[in-house]
Design a protein around this motif. Structure first.
Motif, PDB file in Angstrom:
ATOM      1  N   ARG A 186       0.836  -1.187   0.000  1.00  8.10           N
ATOM      2  CA  ARG A 186       0.000   0.000   0.000  1.00  8.10           C
ATOM      3  C   ARG A 186       0.876   1.244   0.000  1.00  8.10           C
ATOM      4  O   ARG A 186       2.089   1.172   0.238  1.00  8.10           O
ATOM      5  CB  ARG A 186      -0.953   0.021   1.202  1.00  8.10           C
ATOM      6  CG  ARG A 186      -0.271   0.290   2.535  1.00  8.10           C
ATOM      7  CD  ARG A 186      -1.299   0.418   3.646  1.00  8.10           C
ATOM      8  NE  ARG A 186      -0.661   0.780   4.912  1.00  8.10           N
ATOM      9  CZ  ARG A 186      -1.308   1.023   6.041  1.00  8.10           C
ATOM     10  NH1 ARG A 186      -2.629   0.924   6.080  1.00  8.10           N
ATOM     11  NH2 ARG A 186      -0.655   1.344   7.144  1.00  8.10           N
ATOM     12  N   VAL A 187       0.251   2.378  -0.275  1.00  6.73           N
ATOM     13  CA  VAL A 187       0.936   3.670  -0.228  1.00  6.73           C
ATOM     14  C   VAL A 187       0.076   4.629   0.578  1.00  6.73           C
ATOM     15  O   VAL A 187      -1.131   4.404   0.763  1.00  6.73           O
ATOM     16  CB  VAL A 187       1.198   4.252  -1.635  1.00  6.73           C
ATOM     17  CG1 VAL A 187       2.070   3.328  -2.453  1.00  6.73           C
ATOM     18  CG2 VAL A 187      -0.119   4.538  -2.356  1.00  6.73           C
ATOM     19  N   ALA A 188       0.696   5.680   1.055  1.00  3.95           N
ATOM     20  CA  ALA A 188      -0.033   6.740   1.745  1.00  3.95           C
ATOM     21  C   ALA A 188      -0.063   7.963   0.837  1.00  3.95           C
ATOM     22  O   ALA A 188       0.975   8.389   0.323  1.00  3.95           O
ATOM     23  CB  ALA A 188       0.642   7.074   3.072  1.00  3.95           C
ATOM     24  N   VAL A 239       7.636  11.580  -1.198  1.00  2.21           N
ATOM     25  CA  VAL A 239       8.249  12.342  -0.107  1.00  2.21           C
ATOM     26  C   VAL A 239       8.844  11.418   0.949  1.00  2.21           C
ATOM     27  O   VAL A 239       9.614  11.857   1.796  1.00  2.21           O
ATOM     28  CB  VAL A 239       7.245  13.309   0.553  1.00  2.21           C
ATOM     29  CG1 VAL A 239       6.840  14.395  -0.426  1.00  2.21           C
ATOM     30  CG2 VAL A 239       6.019  12.583   1.081  1.00  2.21           C
ATOM     31  N   ARG A 240       8.494  10.125   0.904  1.00  2.00           N
ATOM     32  CA  ARG A 240       9.127   9.124   1.767  1.00  2.00           C
ATOM     33  C   ARG A 240       9.153   7.800   1.018  1.00  2.00           C
ATOM     34  O   ARG A 240       8.126   7.326   0.550  1.00  2.00           O
ATOM     35  CB  ARG A 240       8.375   8.959   3.091  1.00  2.00           C
ATOM     36  CG  ARG A 240       9.057   7.960   4.038  1.00  2.00           C
ATOM     37  CD  ARG A 240       8.231   7.739   5.280  1.00  2.00           C
ATOM     38  NE  ARG A 240       8.027   8.984   6.019  1.00  2.00           N
ATOM     39  CZ  ARG A 240       7.057   9.162   6.912  1.00  2.00           C
ATOM     40  NH1 ARG A 240       6.196   8.179   7.156  1.00  2.00           N
ATOM     41  NH2 ARG A 240       6.937  10.310   7.543  1.00  2.00           N
ATOM     42  N   GLU A 241      10.335   7.213   0.901  1.00  2.00           N
ATOM     43  CA  GLU A 241      10.478   6.006   0.094  1.00  2.00           C
ATOM     44  C   GLU A 241       9.842   4.789   0.745  1.00  2.00           C
ATOM     45  O   GLU A 241       9.184   3.989   0.096  1.00  2.00           O
ATOM     46  CB  GLU A 241      11.966   5.741  -0.189  1.00  2.00           C
ATOM     47  CG  GLU A 241      12.207   4.664  -1.226  1.00  2.00           C
ATOM     48  CD  GLU A 241      11.661   5.064  -2.596  1.00  2.00           C
ATOM     49  OE1 GLU A 241      11.105   4.187  -3.277  1.00  2.00           O
ATOM     50  OE2 GLU A 241      11.779   6.245  -2.975  1.00  2.00           O
ATOM     51  N   VAL A 252       5.232   7.241   1.051  1.00  2.00           N
ATOM     52  CA  VAL A 252       4.314   8.373   1.050  1.00  2.00           C
ATOM     53  C   VAL A 252       4.436   9.162  -0.251  1.00  2.00           C
ATOM     54  O   VAL A 252       5.538   9.512  -0.680  1.00  2.00           O
ATOM     55  CB  VAL A 252       4.593   9.316   2.251  1.00  2.00           C
ATOM     56  CG1 VAL A 252       3.617  10.495   2.235  1.00  2.00           C
ATOM     57  CG2 VAL A 252       4.465   8.554   3.562  1.00  2.00           C
ATOM     58  N   LEU A 253       3.288   9.444  -0.859  1.00  3.24           N
ATOM     59  CA  LEU A 253       3.214  10.290  -2.043  1.00  3.24           C
ATOM     60  C   LEU A 253       2.464  11.567  -1.691  1.00  3.24           C
ATOM     61  O   LEU A 253       1.360  11.511  -1.140  1.00  3.24           O
ATOM     62  CB  LEU A 253       2.468   9.580  -3.180  1.00  3.24           C
ATOM     63  CG  LEU A 253       3.044   8.262  -3.682  1.00  3.24           C
ATOM     64  CD1 LEU A 253       2.130   7.677  -4.756  1.00  3.24           C
ATOM     65  CD2 LEU A 253       4.440   8.451  -4.230  1.00  3.24           C
TER      66      LEU A 253
END
Length: 266
Positions: A186-188, A239-241, A252-253
């Protein structure tokens, strides 16, 4: 004159512009919010550089229209646009350093960042001239000064905004491969100070060329909460890998949106 003192409120200020088909090539209107942030500060000349193309700087005039309060990039913009083959549909992200330099990141019709050839050291040492000479300008297609693209942009279609159970957003192949999306769950998505968690769905690509990743469960809620519609353009930036050993769930995108009528969603 060039603004010499760094304005803390504008340092790393970011905005994006879409090159519209048939739009003027001699000037580029800057966002009203950026113009307000300038708040009458003296800024008549600035410099542009393209992310991934070395340190070459291009001179450009900043024009303020006292009648309507709008601010434009004027003299020098056409040469910059021609040298970097900017066309209708291209998506440009500007980062202002607070001291009269804009770094421009260019996305083309593939929805991925366009890479430009780095300038030779002798070109890097000086400022760009207004001649726009194609032999010394950066050319598309070669590697830039960092890893594969950390940004992509998508203009929403009906398939991205259909029924809740069927909504999805495909991630560009170059982007997903660069950031190991096959191994992520998943991604945030972060926007306007809030965070939405979206699960990734993996499927086989055509002709057995590996997997394709899409934003799936949770994407619907993100669209509803932010009032997204067909024709809106979403800009995604890492912004965070995130740690792949733990499924990369802390990846985080940051998302910015420009509505179909051209206004930013803030």
């Amino acid at each position: 004159m060039v603004e010499q003192m760094v304005n803390p409120g504008l340092t790393d200020f970011e905005f994006f512009k879409i090159i519209l088909p048939g739009s003027s090539r001699t000037k580029l209107k800057l966002p009203d919010k950026f113009a307000r942030e300038l708040a009458g500060r003296e800024l008549r000349d600035a410099k542009l550089r393209v992310a991934g193309a070395g340190r070459r700087l291009w001179d450009v005039e900043v024009v303020a229209d006292d009648a309507d309060g709008e601010v434009y990039l004027g003299r020098g913009w056409q040469q910059f646009a021609c040298a970097h083959d900017l066309r209708g549909g291209h998506f440009l992200v500007f980062r202002y350093d607070g001291a009269a330099v804009f770094t421009v990141t260019v996305f083309d019709g593939t929805m991925c960042r366009r890479e430009y050839r780095r300038q030779r050291d002798d070109d890097d040492a000086g400022s760009g001239s207004s001649s726009g000479d194609g032999d010394s300008a950066a050319g598309a297609g070669a590697a830039g000064d960092d890893a594969a693209s950390s940004q992509f942009a998508v203009t929403l279609r009906q398939c991205n905004l259909g029924k809740k159970q069927a909504q999805y957003l495909n991630v560009p192949v170059e982007f997903q491969d660069a950031h190991g999306y096959v191994k992520r769950r998943r991604v945030a998505l972060r926007m306007r100070g809030e965070t939405w968690y979206v699960n990734l769905k993996h499927s086989r690509r055509a002709q057995a060329r590996g997997q394709r990743t899409a934003l799936r469960y949770g994407w619907h809620q993100f669209c509803v909460d932010n009032g997204l519609a067909v024709g809106d353009t979403c800009f995604f930036r890492v912004v965070r890998e995130g740690d792949l050993r733990r499924g990369g769930e802390d990846h985080v995108l940051k998302v910015a949106v420009r509505k179909a009528d051209g206004t930013p969603l803030e």
